[in-house]
Scaffold this active site. Sequence first.
Site, PDB file in Angstrom:
ATOM      1  N   LYS A 175       0.842  -1.200   0.000  1.00  0.00           N
ATOM      2  CA  LYS A 175       0.000   0.000   0.000  1.00  0.00           C
ATOM      3  C   LYS A 175       0.880   1.254   0.000  1.00  0.00           C
ATOM      4  CE  LYS A 175      -0.441  -0.088   5.046  1.00  0.00           C
ATOM      5  NZ  LYS A 175      -1.352  -0.077   6.204  1.00  0.00           N
ATOM      6  N   ARG A 232     -10.143  -0.035  16.144  1.00  0.00           N
ATOM      7  CA  ARG A 232      -9.970   0.884  15.022  1.00  0.00           C
ATOM      8  C   ARG A 232     -10.882   0.446  13.883  1.00  0.00           C
ATOM      9  NH1 ARG A 232      -4.065   1.439  12.266  1.00  0.00           N
ATOM     10  NH2 ARG A 232      -4.645  -0.682  11.660  1.00  0.00           N
ATOM     11  N   TYR A 262      16.778  29.430   8.833  1.00  0.00           N
ATOM     12  CA  TYR A 262      15.667  30.234   9.321  1.00  0.00           C
ATOM     13  C   TYR A 262      15.576  30.194  10.850  1.00  0.00           C
ATOM     14  CZ  TYR A 262      13.644  30.566   4.601  1.00  0.00           C
ATOM     15  OH  TYR A 262      13.419  30.847   3.274  1.00  0.00           O
ATOM     16  N   MET A 292      12.083  24.130   3.048  1.00  0.00           N
ATOM     17  CA  MET A 292      11.303  23.451   2.019  1.00  0.00           C
ATOM     18  C   MET A 292      12.175  22.687   1.025  1.00  0.00           C
ATOM     19  SD  MET A 292       8.462  24.965  -0.653  1.00  0.00           S
ATOM     20  CE  MET A 292       7.431  25.583   0.670  1.00  0.00           C
TER      21      MET A 292
END
EC number: 5.1.1.1
Length: 365
Positions: A47, A142, A261, A309
Amino acid sequence: MRQGLAADYAASMSFSPRARVHLQNIVANWRTIAALIPESEAGAVVKANAYGHGVAPVASALYEAGCRTFFVAYVEEGAELRTAIGEDASILAFNGAEPSDADLARANNITPVLNALPAIKDWLALMDVPDYAVHIDTGMNRLGVRMEDVAELKALTDGQPPVHILSHLVDSDDRSRAINAKQLERFRQAASNFPQALKSFANTGGCLMGQDYGFDVARPGIGLYGGGPPLPEGVFLKPGMTLEAPILTVQTVQPGETVGYGATYTFDTPRTLATVALGYGDGFPRSASNKGMASLGGITCPIVGRVSMDLITIDVTQARDLAKPGAFAQFIGAEVLLEEQARRAGTVGYELVTGLGHRVRRIYD
């Protein structure tokens, strides 16, 4: 994007990150896990695009090696998978199906795993009922038919029984947990009501606990790709991929300077830094800021500053002779194990590999 332009774009991505997917390692891991449950058939969970490794190449390699049962999450994933493997292979879709999915399931010979009595009733109301499986909830709370509803399930499906019965372990990562044995007993009890159905219980962690958890069909997932819980003594798995990113620049910084940053990392000695083309835009987690690592030639190079990013900065002071623009630093592989990188980032190996985006070139070997 036109096909020709797409090919040109891919060919020009020399400064993009890459994942070298080791198909033979994945096959070797499948065989290693299969040897732990020799009385069971070893399937494969593919998957989420084979956990980010590429479903068609991975499934094809496993099929050629002899794997004949595959697991996905959605019927649509199963339809994509069917194009890569033979018609003699079984495909089960964990998240079930609506009656409107019946034609797609029939056309691609996909067996949905139904997870609740209402869904089973809807499926059985179809004309020419396609094969289906049932998930029994043995403790996860679940998905699945609850233990107290198994008698009703048995009566409901008496005329058209499921072909598979499944359940899922809560914490097979910790083989010492008593809940594993408790779930095993519950599954045996529930599955005994469906003697003709194939039984499936063991994920990777279940396979590591041995044959008692294997039943008819085991379904290793993360272990195929080199991740998962700690391994028993004498068991070794190989990395399913090597994630690498090219160095763009190398520079020296002085005490008191910061990087990235937010100026979250301040240097107290002169250091050599390399900036590489990888970031959270590629699926590498921002949570690895100031915690994760890379490797150059087997030398550990810590991530310093924030993961941005498109870029990560690593401290290459100990590997400065290897740190050249164009050289590739490893972020997952034989030198940086998947689960170790995940631990540093505060996550799990599953998330690291399934989150890798389309900008990461997959190269198959």
